[in-house]
Scaffold this motif. Structure first.
Motif, PDB file in Angstrom:
ATOM      1  N   LYS A 263       0.810  -1.223   0.000  1.00  0.00           N
ATOM      2  CA  LYS A 263       0.000   0.000   0.000  1.00  0.00           C
ATOM      3  C   LYS A 263       0.839   1.266   0.000  1.00  0.00           C
ATOM      4  O   LYS A 263       0.457   2.276  -0.586  1.00  0.00           O
ATOM      5  CB  LYS A 263      -0.928   0.018   1.217  1.00  0.00           C
ATOM      6  CG  LYS A 263      -2.146  -0.872   1.105  1.00  0.00           C
ATOM      7  CD  LYS A 263      -3.096  -0.618   2.268  1.00  0.00           C
ATOM      8  CE  LYS A 263      -4.372  -1.438   2.120  1.00  0.00           C
ATOM      9  NZ  LYS A 263      -5.293  -1.201   3.267  1.00  0.00           N
ATOM     10  N   ARG A 264       1.950   1.233   0.712  1.00  0.00           N
ATOM     11  CA  ARG A 264       2.790   2.428   0.832  1.00  0.00           C
ATOM     12  C   ARG A 264       4.194   2.022   1.251  1.00  0.00           C
ATOM     13  O   ARG A 264       4.430   0.884   1.674  1.00  0.00           O
ATOM     14  CB  ARG A 264       2.209   3.417   1.849  1.00  0.00           C
ATOM     15  CG  ARG A 264       2.028   2.840   3.242  1.00  0.00           C
ATOM     16  CD  ARG A 264       1.541   3.884   4.246  1.00  0.00           C
ATOM     17  NE  ARG A 264       0.453   4.704   3.774  1.00  0.00           N
ATOM     18  CZ  ARG A 264      -0.846   4.345   3.833  1.00  0.00           C
ATOM     19  NH1 ARG A 264      -1.186   3.176   4.360  1.00  0.00           N
ATOM     20  NH2 ARG A 264      -1.789   5.142   3.388  1.00  0.00           N
ATOM     21  N   SER A 265       5.099   2.978   1.132  1.00  0.00           N
ATOM     22  CA  SER A 265       6.470   2.793   1.599  1.00  0.00           C
ATOM     23  C   SER A 265       6.722   3.713   2.782  1.00  0.00           C
ATOM     24  O   SER A 265       6.047   4.731   2.955  1.00  0.00           O
ATOM     25  CB  SER A 265       7.471   3.114   0.488  1.00  0.00           C
ATOM     26  OG  SER A 265       7.298   2.258  -0.618  1.00  0.00           O
ATOM     27  N   VAL A 266       7.715   3.355   3.587  1.00  0.00           N
ATOM     28  CA  VAL A 266       8.140   4.225   4.677  1.00  0.00           C
ATOM     29  C   VAL A 266       9.654   4.360   4.635  1.00  0.00           C
ATOM     30  O   VAL A 266      10.371   3.383   4.417  1.00  0.00           O
ATOM     31  CB  VAL A 266       7.679   3.697   6.054  1.00  0.00           C
ATOM     32  CG1 VAL A 266       8.205   2.287   6.328  1.00  0.00           C
ATOM     33  CG2 VAL A 266       8.133   4.646   7.172  1.00  0.00           C
ATOM     34  N   GLN A 267      10.113   5.579   4.808  1.00  0.00           N
ATOM     35  CA  GLN A 267      11.539   5.849   4.952  1.00  0.00           C
ATOM     36  C   GLN A 267      11.810   6.100   6.435  1.00  0.00           C
ATOM     37  O   GLN A 267      11.330   7.086   7.002  1.00  0.00           O
ATOM     38  CB  GLN A 267      11.936   7.066   4.120  1.00  0.00           C
ATOM     39  CG  GLN A 267      11.753   6.873   2.628  1.00  0.00           C
ATOM     40  CD  GLN A 267      11.941   8.156   1.841  1.00  0.00           C
ATOM     41  OE1 GLN A 267      12.285   9.198   2.393  1.00  0.00           O
ATOM     42  NE2 GLN A 267      11.705   8.094   0.542  1.00  0.00           N
ATOM     43  N   ILE A 268      12.540   5.188   7.053  1.00  0.00           N
ATOM     44  CA  ILE A 268      12.937   5.330   8.458  1.00  0.00           C
ATOM     45  C   ILE A 268      14.315   5.975   8.435  1.00  0.00           C
ATOM     46  O   ILE A 268      15.279   5.387   7.946  1.00  0.00           O
ATOM     47  CB  ILE A 268      12.953   3.968   9.168  1.00  0.00           C
ATOM     48  CG1 ILE A 268      11.588   3.281   9.037  1.00  0.00           C
ATOM     49  CG2 ILE A 268      13.325   4.129  10.638  1.00  0.00           C
ATOM     50  CD1 ILE A 268      11.566   1.839   9.529  1.00  0.00           C
ATOM     51  N   ILE A 269      14.399   7.207   8.932  1.00  0.00           N
ATOM     52  CA  ILE A 269      15.594   8.028   8.719  1.00  0.00           C
ATOM     53  C   ILE A 269      16.189   8.471  10.047  1.00  0.00           C
ATOM     54  O   ILE A 269      15.492   9.036  10.899  1.00  0.00           O
ATOM     55  CB  ILE A 269      15.245   9.274   7.876  1.00  0.00           C
ATOM     56  CG1 ILE A 269      14.610   8.859   6.545  1.00  0.00           C
ATOM     57  CG2 ILE A 269      16.480  10.135   7.645  1.00  0.00           C
ATOM     58  CD1 ILE A 269      13.949  10.008   5.800  1.00  0.00           C
TER      59      ILE A 269
ATOM     60  N   ILE B 153      13.065   9.628  12.350  1.00  0.00           N
ATOM     61  CA  ILE B 153      11.736  10.005  11.879  1.00  0.00           C
ATOM     62  C   ILE B 153      11.221   8.924  10.937  1.00  0.00           C
ATOM     63  O   ILE B 153      11.989   8.082  10.455  1.00  0.00           O
ATOM     64  CB  ILE B 153      11.744  11.368  11.161  1.00  0.00           C
ATOM     65  CG1 ILE B 153      12.617  11.324   9.898  1.00  0.00           C
ATOM     66  CG2 ILE B 153      12.226  12.467  12.105  1.00  0.00           C
ATOM     67  CD1 ILE B 153      12.541  12.585   9.053  1.00  0.00           C
ATOM     68  N   ALA B 154       9.919   8.939  10.692  1.00  0.00           N
ATOM     69  CA  ALA B 154       9.307   8.021   9.728  1.00  0.00           C
ATOM     70  C   ALA B 154       8.552   8.856   8.707  1.00  0.00           C
ATOM     71  O   ALA B 154       7.548   9.495   9.035  1.00  0.00           O
ATOM     72  CB  ALA B 154       8.369   7.044  10.426  1.00  0.00           C
ATOM     73  N   TYR B 155       9.058   8.857   7.475  1.00  0.00           N
ATOM     74  CA  TYR B 155       8.460   9.654   6.399  1.00  0.00           C
ATOM     75  C   TYR B 155       7.741   8.730   5.426  1.00  0.00           C
ATOM     76  O   TYR B 155       8.315   7.745   4.947  1.00  0.00           O
ATOM     77  CB  TYR B 155       9.539  10.456   5.671  1.00  0.00           C
ATOM     78  CG  TYR B 155       9.017  11.265   4.502  1.00  0.00           C
ATOM     79  CD1 TYR B 155       7.964  12.164   4.668  1.00  0.00           C
ATOM     80  CD2 TYR B 155       9.583  11.133   3.237  1.00  0.00           C
ATOM     81  CE1 TYR B 155       7.483  12.910   3.597  1.00  0.00           C
ATOM     82  CE2 TYR B 155       9.108  11.878   2.160  1.00  0.00           C
ATOM     83  CZ  TYR B 155       8.059  12.758   2.347  1.00  0.00           C
ATOM     84  OH  TYR B 155       7.580  13.488   1.286  1.00  0.00           O
TER      85      TYR B 155
END
Length: 282
Positions: free
Chosen positions: A180-186, A198-200
Motif C-alpha cells: 500500500k505504501r512505503s516508509v523511509q525510516i531516517i 523520523i518516519a516519512y
C-alpha cells in the motif's frame, strides 16, 4: 482528506485518521505520560512509531492499531532514547522487533535506565504526594493529569517491569516497501537528542517527527533554561526542520502537543530554535 477523530476510547490519547491507513495518537495528558505516537498500514502489516511512556497507553495503542487496520503489528520504531517515548516498549510482545539506532541504544543504556531507576526509587514518595493532591483537587483536567501520573508510577513500580531495548539496529536510512505504501525510516543524526529517527511516508507526504517538533512552542520560553524543547545540536535540528518544511508536508506529527497545520508548527519551531540558540546561527 482532512484528519478525523476516531471513535476509539482511551484515557491516554485521541486517535486521528490522517489518511486511509495512517493514524496518529495524540496524548491527552501533557505531564509524565504526554508523548504522541502513531501507526500506519504498509499493506500486509502495521508499523508503530514510538510507544509512549505508560505501558497501559501502549496497550491501547496496540488495540487502536488492530481496531483501525485489522492487521498485525510487525515492527515498532523508537524515535530517540527519552523515556516518555519508549517506556511503553515494556508492553510490546517479544515477537515484534523494535528498531532504533546504535546511538539510541547506547543512550538508553547510559541514561534512560538510570532515569527509570530514579523514578522507581522515588515512586513511593511521589505516589503519596499525588494521593494527597487528589484529596484536595477539584479541577477535572488537573485530576486527569494526577491520575495519569499515578498510573504511570504504579506501573513502573510493579515487580518485573523492565525497559526493552531496540533489537534491530539501522544506519542512516532504511526504506520498507509495502503493497500500500512505503516508509523511509531516517536517522537525522544529533538534533533534539543525540540521535533522532523520523518516519516519512512519501506516498502520503506525512512525517512522524518525534521530538524534532513540538506543537505548542512559544518564543517567550526562550529565556527559561529548563523548558522544552531543547536541542543538543541546534544547527542540525534547524537544518532538518527547514528540509522537511520545504517538502510542504501534509501532516507532521509532533512529539508533543496537538495535531496542527504543518506550516505553522514548522515555522514556530524554527523561530524558537533561532531565538534560543543565537550563537549557533551567528
Amino acid at each position: 482528506m482532512e484528519s478525523a477523530v476516531l471513535d476509539f476510547e482511551s484515557d491516554y490519547f485521541t486517535l486521528f485518521k490522517l489518511q486511509e491507513g495512517v493514524y496518529s495518537a495524540i496524548a491527552k495528558n501533557h505531564t509524565i505520560t504526554g508523548a504522541n505516537a502513531g501507526f500506519f498500514d504498509l499493506g500486509d502489516y502495521v508499523i508503530v512509531f514510538d510507544t509512549m511512556s505508560a505501558p497501559k497507553a501502549t496497550q491501547d495503542l496496540i488495540k487502536g492499531a488492530k481496531f483501525c487496520c485489522k492487521k498485525e503489528i510487525r515492527l515498532v520504531i523508537n524515535s530517540h532514547f527519552h523515556g516518555d517515548h519508549i517506556y511503553g516498549n515494556h508492553a510490546i510482545s517479544p515477537s515484534i522487533p523494535i528498531i532504533g539506532t546504535h546511538d539510541t541504544v547506547k543512550m538508553i543504556n547510559e541514561h534512560t535506565f538510570e532515569n527509570l531507576a530514579n523514578y522507581q526509587k522515588n515512586a513511593r514518595k511521589e505516589i503519596k504526594k499525588l494521593d494527597n493532591q487528589l484529596k484536595t483537587e477539584s479541577n477535572p483536567a488537573v485530576l486527569f493529569e494526577i491520575n495519569s501520573d499515578l498510573d504511570f508510577l504504579l506501573t513502573i513500580s510493579e515487580h518485573g517491569f523492565n525497559l526493552r531495548l531496540p533489537d534491530l539496529i539501522f544506519q542512516k536510512e532504511l526504506t520498507i516497501h509495502g503493497s500500500k505504501r512505503s516508509v523511509q525510516i531516517i536517522d537525522v543524526g544529533a538534533a533534539h537528542s543525540i540521535s533522532d529517527t523520523i518516519a516519512y511516508l512519501p506516498n502520503d507526504n506525512i512525517c512522524f517527527m518525534g521530538d524534532l517538533l513540538f506543537e505548542n512552542v512559544d518564543p517567550s520560553w526562550v529565556d527559561k533554561k529548563s523548558v522544552m524543547p531543547f536541542a543538543v545540536n541546534p544547527k542540525n535540528h534547524l537544518k532538518v526542520l527547514k528540509k522537511y518544511s520545504d517538502l510542504n508536508i501534509k501532516y507532521a506529527i509532533p512529539g508533543h502537543g496537538k495535531l496542527s497545520p504543518s506550516p505553522i508548527v514548522f515555522k514556530s519551531n524554527i523561530e524558537f530554535l533561532r531565538l534560543k540558540y543565537p550563537d549557533a546561527f551567528s
